[in-house]
Design a protein around this motif. Structure first.
Motif, short mmCIF file in Angstrom:
data_model
loop_
_atom_site.label_atom_id
_atom_site.label_comp_id
_atom_site.label_asym_id
_atom_site.label_seq_id
_atom_site.Cartn_x
_atom_site.Cartn_y
_atom_site.Cartn_z
N LYS A 209 0.80 -1.23 0.00
CA LYS A 209 0.00 0.00 0.00
C LYS A 209 0.84 1.28 0.00
O LYS A 209 0.30 2.36 0.23
CB LYS A 209 -0.99 0.01 1.17
CG LYS A 209 -2.04 -1.10 1.11
CD LYS A 209 -3.04 -0.98 2.24
CE LYS A 209 -4.06 -2.11 2.17
NZ LYS A 209 -4.95 -2.13 3.33
N PRO B 130 -8.92 11.96 -3.31
CA PRO B 130 -8.43 10.70 -2.77
C PRO B 130 -7.28 10.15 -3.63
O PRO B 130 -7.12 10.58 -4.78
CB PRO B 130 -9.65 9.78 -2.88
CG PRO B 130 -10.37 10.31 -4.08
CD PRO B 130 -10.16 11.79 -4.07
N ILE C 115 -5.46 2.55 -6.70
CA ILE C 115 -6.69 1.89 -6.21
C ILE C 115 -6.32 0.59 -5.51
O ILE C 115 -5.45 -0.16 -5.98
CB ILE C 115 -7.63 1.58 -7.39
CG1 ILE C 115 -7.87 2.82 -8.25
CG2 ILE C 115 -8.93 0.95 -6.91
CD1 ILE C 115 -8.62 3.93 -7.59
N TRP C 116 -6.99 0.34 -4.39
CA TRP C 116 -6.76 -0.91 -3.67
C TRP C 116 -7.72 -1.97 -4.17
O TRP C 116 -8.95 -1.82 -4.06
CB TRP C 116 -6.95 -0.70 -2.16
CG TRP C 116 -6.68 -1.95 -1.37
CD1 TRP C 116 -7.56 -2.65 -0.61
CD2 TRP C 116 -5.42 -2.64 -1.27
NE1 TRP C 116 -6.95 -3.74 -0.04
CE2 TRP C 116 -5.63 -3.76 -0.42
CE3 TRP C 116 -4.15 -2.43 -1.81
CZ2 TRP C 116 -4.62 -4.65 -0.11
CZ3 TRP C 116 -3.14 -3.32 -1.49
CH2 TRP C 116 -3.38 -4.42 -0.64
N HIS D 229 -9.23 -4.97 -3.27
CA HIS D 229 -9.41 -5.71 -2.02
C HIS D 229 -9.59 -7.21 -2.27
O HIS D 229 -9.43 -8.01 -1.35
CB HIS D 229 -10.59 -5.16 -1.23
CG HIS D 229 -11.90 -5.23 -1.97
ND1 HIS D 229 -12.25 -4.34 -2.94
CD2 HIS D 229 -12.92 -6.11 -1.87
CE1 HIS D 229 -13.44 -4.64 -3.41
NE2 HIS D 229 -13.88 -5.72 -2.78
#
Lengths: 262, 680
Positions: free
Chosen positions: A150, A160, A164-165, A167
């Motif tokens: 991260k 933001p 992009i994470w 998940h």
């Protein structure tokens, strides 16, 4: 070259660390706490990058946040062409809106700026974030090499963060201007097509080759509206009188009244 | 299931606080959305009918469609079903729907729908975060208006949420999106039959009174947020279909025939953005954006720089129209949204109040005592007084909260005022919308349903408003040809859209087919696809050179790409026929008879205002108004009988036959009707 395969040639310090190595010993600073993630790693790698220059991307996405209607079509197209499913959290373009807010601050478009000096590339500890010199110098992340630390999320200076994470995979990702779209047959990248641009019903996202102003916060947020748009009665300044309204067309449901006969 | 569906529907019992799951797969034969909702309603409580809307046994069913959460154009609406306390004389099993982002978030959370049963002993709200469904204490939100409720619940769901930042939803899952909340307002809490459900600042499920049903269950709100996705069976085919659809949209940068269609005035016909807010159409214009529901490429709403009337459209921006002040009107209409009052029932209720006052029947010291200053209805302060009175059941507001029909009935005025056309609650306690003597697919479709049809894209926008514009882009003959070409499986019969009263017009077998087409499309593609009635069907459009719309090609194209099911348009319409038959069976179990499916006397006795439409008159197609026409009672009864027969029902009673039900796979419905001696 298969779409998923990363090109051999890239512009970033080569790293050979895997996730385990990184977590165990790669960054002692991490063990000291979360702050280290956002300062220690950044400093260490950024120092390494000092003085370095990076080839500019040959393509950028600019947008008009005042023209956007917030339908999220672009987001869903993005996740679908990349992952085969429609998922807002996986979209590399984010439309963030407050239905109760006041225009124009009720909506924000957030998409990767393909930064001239890319913090995600500079700071990636394993080189998974890279500049794709075979595809117009687009800043990309190779999900196969990403170790899920991260760091790139932390390092992205935008709010933001534009990285992009994912998940589901536990990996970072980012806009690649549709270079790698396993679920869309169109050629992407600079010179190709982008799913968000193609599907936006308002034509509020545009691919450009000229580097937008990097200093201005709003350098990517441009005016893509013409007189046809104004004629819908949509202005960003109450002093604007749309051309159509000067001639007064048919009136229905609050449209302009016909001129009285002289 | 290859795509579209998540596979599960949440079943929440508020009485015993249990949460369980219904398998979507069991209901795939009903398509999605409305059809699945109807089937679940029948399975869970059908054999207990009839009972009342505020009975604990009533259900709130909120269904998504396979398209929800995807960018199939204008497919994001949420179908709400249950017994509707607004409807009259019987609280029919009804449906209402609303736009916004709720269905998307419900799908992203992993649910195809939610079924709420029972009633809580104290106020609660339902919290859906991905696969977790919990019943939360309603303290602190009960009593709030609908806007504050949504903001407060969003804060409770994601405390870390800040606009413009990623927020952690659960575990390692993040979103930039706000939880989608739908709730009732004070009106619903106080069991008003005008109570709507509200999502966002202006997305109402306005019809049926489901806000009151929420209130009766002590249910304030349902919130959904998800970080999952909707699987697409064939993503490449989907993307091709979505880009193919672009040709049918209003080209915002370069519209076809801009001189004719440019501007807000034509937006109803052209599908151009923003035209739904009627308060911001003349210079000086308030800066605004066009705003869309999830997946809608049109964006008929607005968000203004003033922040008022955000996302409200049409009636949501015009119930209060205060002379000289658009701002005051917007504030007043917003107040209606905050109190959670359904605009489409508030309008006739207010109108009736005024009518009674003008007739000397209502006011201080009159037969109906009224503590509101009715003669000051146009004053900026009046709306607040009125809305407070209705929502909190104060004074005359207590009667008004029952809706216009029950208000009139209480004072012995209903029958007389209805039949004379003073109280124009033409179909099941909901107000007349378009001329029932001329635009008959609307009137017939409503009386053969359970409330105002509310489907503008059937003939109303594309045909009526095109003709009304004075500059139709198709001749009446062209419209008849192109429009009916799209009406599969009855295509080829141009007289389906003949609104004249000759042999091929409003009493003809062609009109039987048109109304059947409307009802079947309503139940399957609108109700099952989550489609917006302001965008679908699209049989014609000015946005293509040949003026043909995406219907009937788009519906099966998207269905197959999303679900993997090879369902033809005609197959879908047959499914719609089945769903309509199921709904009708439920109404019959509630007490519906053919004799009830009639219009008030004024429709037969008083000349109508007419409605510009294509008509085949004297051997030629033309646009005409039909003004002054009355509906012929005997001819309508004969038409109705033929409609019943066409649908496979008993021609006299209108009840579905055993053969029809069993052919449709509805043997269980046939069995129950037989048990009640109600088979056709």
């Amino acid at each position: 070259m298969p779409k998923n395969k990363k090109p051999d040639k890239k512009e970033a310090p080569e790293k050979t660390m895997n996730r385990r190595q990184f977590l165990v010993g790669g960054s002692a600073a991490l063990a000291a706490g979360a702050i280290a993630v956002s300062t220690g790693v950044k400093t260490a790698v950024a120092e390494e990058a000092k003085g370095a220059s990076y080839p500019e991307s040959k393509g950028y996405l600019v947008y008009d946040s005042k023209k956007c209607i917030g339908c999220t079509t672009c987001m869903l197209s993005c996740s679908m062409v990349h992952y085969g499913e429609q998922n807002l959290s996986l979209s590399r373009i984010q439309i963030i809106q407050n239905s109760f807010g006041k225009f124009p601050d009720d909506l924000q478009i957030s998409v990767c700026r393909q930064c001239v000096t890319p913090p995600c590339v500079i700071n990636c500890p394993v080189g998974a974030a890279f500049i794709d010199t075979e595809n117009g110098n687009v800043r990309r992340i190779n999900e196969e090499e990403c170790i899920g630390c991260k760091t790139c999320l932390e390092m992205c200076p935008q709010q933001p963060h534009r990285t992009i994470w994912n998940h589901i995979l536990g990996k970072s990702t980012k806009c690649d201007l549709c270079i790698d779209t396993p679920f869309w047959d169109e050629k992407g990248g600079p010179g190709g097509k982008q799913a968000c641009v193609q599907s936006c019903p308002m034509q509020a996202i545009k691919f450009v080759t000229e580097t937008p102003d990097q200093k201005e916060t709003e350098g990517y947020n441009v005016n893509l509206r013409n007189d046809h748009f104004l004629n819908l009665g949509l202005v960003d300044d109450s002093r604007i009188i749309p051309p159509k309204y000067k001639n007064m067309g048919p009136r229905m449901f609050g449209g302009p009244k016909p001129k009285a006969k002289q | 299931m290859k795509g579209g569906y998540t596979g599960k529907i949440a079943r929440v019992n508020l009485t015993d606080k249990s949460v369980s799951t219904i398998s979507t797969e069991k209901y795939l034969a009903f398509g999605g959305g409305h059809g699945i909702g109807s089937a679940i309603f029948f399975d869970l409580v059908g054999d207990q009918l009839p009972f009342e809307a505020f009975d604990k046994r009533n259900l709130i069913i909120m269904m998504t469609s396979p398209f929800s959460g995807t960018n199939v154009p204008a497919s994001g609406r949420c179908e709400v079903q249950g017994l509707g306390p607004m409807l009259y004389p019987i609280e029919w099993f009804g449906h209402s729907n609303f736009g916004g982002r709720f269905t998307s978030q419900l799908k992203f959370a992993g649910w195809d729908g939610i079924v709420v049963e029972g009633a809580a002993s104290a106020p609660v709200w339902i919290n859906i975060i991905n696969d977790k469904v919990t019943i939360e204490d309603g303290k602190g939100v009960w009593g709030m208006d609908t806007w504050d409720t949504q903001e407060e619940i969003a804060r409770r769901v994601i405390p870390s949420l800040r606009q413009g930042e990623w927020a952690q939803v659960a575990d390692d899952d993040f979103t930039t999106q706000v939880p989608a909340v739908v709730c009732c307002g004070p009106a619903g809490e106080n069991l008003s039959r005008l109570g709507c459900l509200l999502h966002g600042p202006g997305s109402q499920a306005a019809l049926c009174g489901f806000g009151g049903v929420f209130g009766s269950k002590n249910l304030k709100a349902i919130s959904a947020i998800g970080t999952g996705g909707v699987k697409i069976a064939d993503p490449k085919a989907f993307m091709d279909a979505r880009l193919w659809f672009n040709q049918f949209q209003w080209n915002v940068d370069n519209p076809r025939e801009a001189a004719r269609f440019g501007g807000m005035g034509y937006s109803l016909i052209s599908g151009a953005p923003s035209g739904g807010n009627v308060t911001n159409g003349s210079p000086p214009l308030i800066p605004a954006r066009a705003a869309a529901c999830a997946s809608c490429p049109r964006g008929c709403r607005m968000r203004l720089a003033t922040g008022d009337s955000n996302e409200s459209v049409c009636a949501g921006t015009m119930i209060f129209s205060l002379p000289g002040s658009a701002k005051a009107s917007r504030v007043a209409n917003d107040m209606m949204q905050k109190m959670g009052l359904g605009h489409w029932q508030l309008m006739p209720t207010m109108g009736y109040l005024r009518s009674l006052n003008m007739r000397g029947l209502l006011g201080k010291g009159k037969k109906i005592e009224c503590d509101l200053p009715i003669d000051k209805m146009n004053d900026p302060g009046f709306p607040q007084m009125l809305l407070d009175a209705i929502s909190n059941r104060k004074g005359i507001g207590n009667d008004m909260a029952e809706g216009a029909a029950r208000f009139a009935a209480k004072y012995g005025l209903y029958e007389d005022d209805l039949q004379k056309g003073i109280l124009r609650l033409t179909y099941w306690g909901t107000q007349e919308h378009y001329d029932s003597q001329t635009e008959v697919e609307w009137g017939y479709g409503s009386i053969l349903g359970e409330r105002d049809l509310m489907l503008h894209m059937m003939a109303n926008y594309p045909l009526h408003w095109m003709a009304q514009s004075g500059d139709p882009y198709l001749t009446a003959a062209e419209a008849a040809k192109l429009y009916t070409d799209a009406m599969v499986p009855y295509n080829g019969d141009e007289y389906m859209i003949d609104y004249g009263d000759g042999p091929t017009g409003i009493y003809s077998d062609s009109k039987v087919k048109q109304v059947a087409w409307v009802k079947h499309y309503e139940k399957m593609w609108i109700g099952g696809g989550g489609f917006c009635g302001w965008r679908w069907p699209m049989c014609i459009t000015n946005n293509t050179e040949d003026r043909r719309g995406p219907t009937p090609n788009a519906e099966p194209k998207f269905w197959k790409a999303v679900t993997g099911q090879d369902l033809s348009f005609a197959d879908g319409m047959e499914m719609g026929h089945k769903i309509y038959t199921l709904d009708r069976s439920i109404w019959i179990l509630q007490g519906r008879t053919s004799k009830m499916e009639v219009f008030p006397d004024y429709i037969y006795d008083q000349p109508g205002r007419g409605s510009d439409l294509p008509m085949y008159l004297n051997g030629k197609w033309t646009y005409d108004k039909g003004a002054g026409r009355t509906l012929d009672r005997a001819k309508f009864e004969d038409w109705k009988s033929r409609f019943y027969k066409f649908e496979g029902y008993n021609a006299e009673t209108g009840n579905p036959t055993k053969k029809t039900l069993e052919k449709m796979g509805l043997k269980n419905v046939a069995d129950l009707l037989k048990k009640r001696d109600k088979l056709g």
